[in-house]
Write an enzyme that holds these catalytic residues in place. Structure first.
Site, PDB file in Angstrom:
ATOM      1  N   LYS A 176       0.764  -1.025   0.055  1.00  0.00           N
ATOM      2  CA  LYS A 176      -0.040   0.011   0.129  1.00  0.00           C
ATOM      3  C   LYS A 176       0.724   1.179  -0.119  1.00  0.00           C
ATOM      4  O   LYS A 176       0.503   2.307  -0.399  1.00  0.00           O
ATOM      5  CB  LYS A 176      -1.005  -0.046   1.097  1.00  0.00           C
ATOM      6  CG  LYS A 176      -1.880  -1.027   1.152  1.00  0.00           C
ATOM      7  CD  LYS A 176      -3.356  -0.840   1.865  1.00  0.00           C
ATOM      8  CE  LYS A 176      -4.352  -1.846   1.408  1.00  0.00           C
ATOM      9  NZ  LYS A 176      -5.548  -1.752   1.879  1.00  0.00           N
ATOM     10  N   LYS A 208      -4.936 -10.091  -5.634  1.00  0.00           N
ATOM     11  CA  LYS A 208      -6.120 -10.529  -4.985  1.00  0.00           C
ATOM     12  C   LYS A 208      -7.411  -9.542  -5.271  1.00  0.00           C
ATOM     13  O   LYS A 208      -6.958  -8.388  -5.652  1.00  0.00           O
ATOM     14  CB  LYS A 208      -5.912 -10.444  -3.619  1.00  0.00           C
ATOM     15  CG  LYS A 208      -5.732  -9.043  -2.680  1.00  0.00           C
ATOM     16  CD  LYS A 208      -6.068  -9.209  -1.161  1.00  0.00           C
ATOM     17  CE  LYS A 208      -6.210  -7.939  -0.545  1.00  0.00           C
ATOM     18  NZ  LYS A 208      -7.176  -7.814   0.671  1.00  0.00           N
ATOM     19  N   LYS A 228     -11.206  -4.310  -2.601  1.00  0.00           N
ATOM     20  CA  LYS A 228     -12.291  -3.173  -2.672  1.00  0.00           C
ATOM     21  C   LYS A 228     -11.628  -2.116  -3.146  1.00  0.00           C
ATOM     22  O   LYS A 228     -12.331  -0.940  -3.452  1.00  0.00           O
ATOM     23  CB  LYS A 228     -12.792  -2.754  -1.135  1.00  0.00           C
ATOM     24  CG  LYS A 228     -13.118  -3.862  -0.359  1.00  0.00           C
ATOM     25  CD  LYS A 228     -13.683  -3.277   0.934  1.00  0.00           C
ATOM     26  CE  LYS A 228     -13.806  -4.286   1.970  1.00  0.00           C
ATOM     27  NZ  LYS A 228     -12.915  -4.104   3.128  1.00  0.00           N
TER      28      LYS A 228
END
Ligand code: ATP
Ligand code: LTN
Length: 336
Positions: free
Chosen positions: A111, A192, A195
């Protein structure tokens, strides 16, 4: 009764990865474990959340907990920010976790890649997660594969705390499903399903209509060749679609291969669309019923009350161990 704890971030629309990898499995624990299922809004704000949207996402996550079959009579569901002990214990644990171990967390590295302007909260995120788990003396933590490293860190922190300050925390164990632990993006089977993926074609959200589901499956990437065989190394995209089909139907991979022997990707995709629609239909229907009932705020209020009771006792124990808070320890109160 043993305890289970898990959490989901209210950080966007829930997708079938969240459902099969986590939420649907939460229900499997509710008869045999004392379950605490948290909506981890303090984790969600490690990246910007629109204050108008966040309360809706919290409510939505609670509704999907209920729609997936969690029984509010059996489980305690609550929003993390309604229980102040989480942030307090997190600080105490930050003081015994190290910069080095947090720097090694894969989720953080992914991230924060390419920037230094991430929030400090994104860096300390796994410590707050450790606090969540330890505050409830949880035995088991049902999560998807991506959270395994965080649960291991939680165990390390708890063991370190216990050896430094005396037995205080129970050491939890991650429970990862055999299949469905890592549903991949429909657009890139190396990533993966997430969201926070900016491309909505990459995930199937729990609120997608039949037409949206059909369109996303039709546009899902496939591999070269035309056979339906389960081979994650050679055919990662088809293996991912087969995993989703298996999760929706309960069929094993050999059975799926038999069903589609001699057929091509188009036939398989058609069946997959029907299977996803069929699996999500009852969830979507229950979601609408619970939304209509207006019960969710009282369920979350009662959940927070119970969570506050349980977690404040564990926090008191941790403070005593560390030598903090005179009020937590009557023998130290006498010092003054
Ligand atoms: P984001 O990708 O935006 O960080 P997320 O989609 O991973 O969010 P979380 O709220 O972080 O969602 O995860 C909730 C639960 O769903 C966790 O137990 C996590 O392991 C599980 N989960 C998330 N993505 C997947 C996936 N693709 N496959 C299986 N399980 C998943
Ligand atoms: N980091 C988790 C969400 C989470 C969690 C927890 C899961 C926060 N606290 C405690 C299990 C136990 C994620 O899924 N991204």
């Amino acid at each position: 009764m043993k305890r289970a704890f898990s959490g989901v971030q209210p950080s966007g629309v829930l997708h079938i990865g969240n459902y099969f990898g986590a939420i649907r499995r939460f229900t499997e624990f509710q008869d045999e474990y004392d379950c605490y299922y948290c909506i981890v809004d303090l984790h969600a704000i490690t990246v910007y959340q629109d204050p108008e949207e966040l309360p809706k996402a919290i409510r939505d996550t609670a509704l999907y907990y209920l729609a997936s079959g969690l029984d509010p009579e059996k489980v305690t569901m609550f929003a993390q920010s309604d229980v102040p002990c989480h942030a307090e214990l997190s600080w105490m644990l930050e003081c015994i976790s190290t910069f080095g171990e947090l720097s090694r967390m894969t989720q953080f590295k992914e991230k924060a890649r390419g920037t230094e302007s991430f929030s400090s909260g994104l860096f300390t995120y796994p410590v707050l997660m450790a606090a969540d788990i330890l505050l409830y003396d949880a035995d088991v933590v049902p999560v998807g594969e991506d959270q395994k490293q965080h649960v291991e860190l939680c165990r390390d922190i708890a063991e370190r705390f216990n050896s430094r300050y005396g037995e205080t925390f129970k050491i939890p164990e991650a429970i990862i499903p055999e299949y469905g632990a890592r549903v991949k993006s429909l657009q890139d089977p190396n990533k993966k399903m997430s969201k926070s993926d900016p491309n909505p074609l990459s995930y199937i959200s729990l609120s997608d209509s039949k037409d949206e589901i059909a369109a996303k499956v039709r546009r899902a990437v496939t591999d070269s060749g035309r056979e339906i065989v389960y081979s994650p190394e050679d055919k990662p995209a088809i293996a991912n679609l087969m995993t989703i089909y298996s999760l929706c139907t309960g069929l094993g991979f050999p059975e799926i291969e038999d069903e589609f022997a001699g057929k091509g990707y188009a036939d398989f995709k058609k069946a997959l669309i029907d299977a996803i629609i069929y699996a999500l239909e009852p969830v979507q229907q229950k979601y609408a019923e619970y939304a209509e009932s207006g019960m969710v705020s009282s369920i979350l209020r009662q959940g927070a009350e119970k969570a506050n009771q349980v977690s404040s006792q564990v926090l008191r124990r941790a403070k005593q161990s560390m030598g903090l808070s005179l009020l937590a320890d009557p023998t130290r109160r006498k010092l003054f």
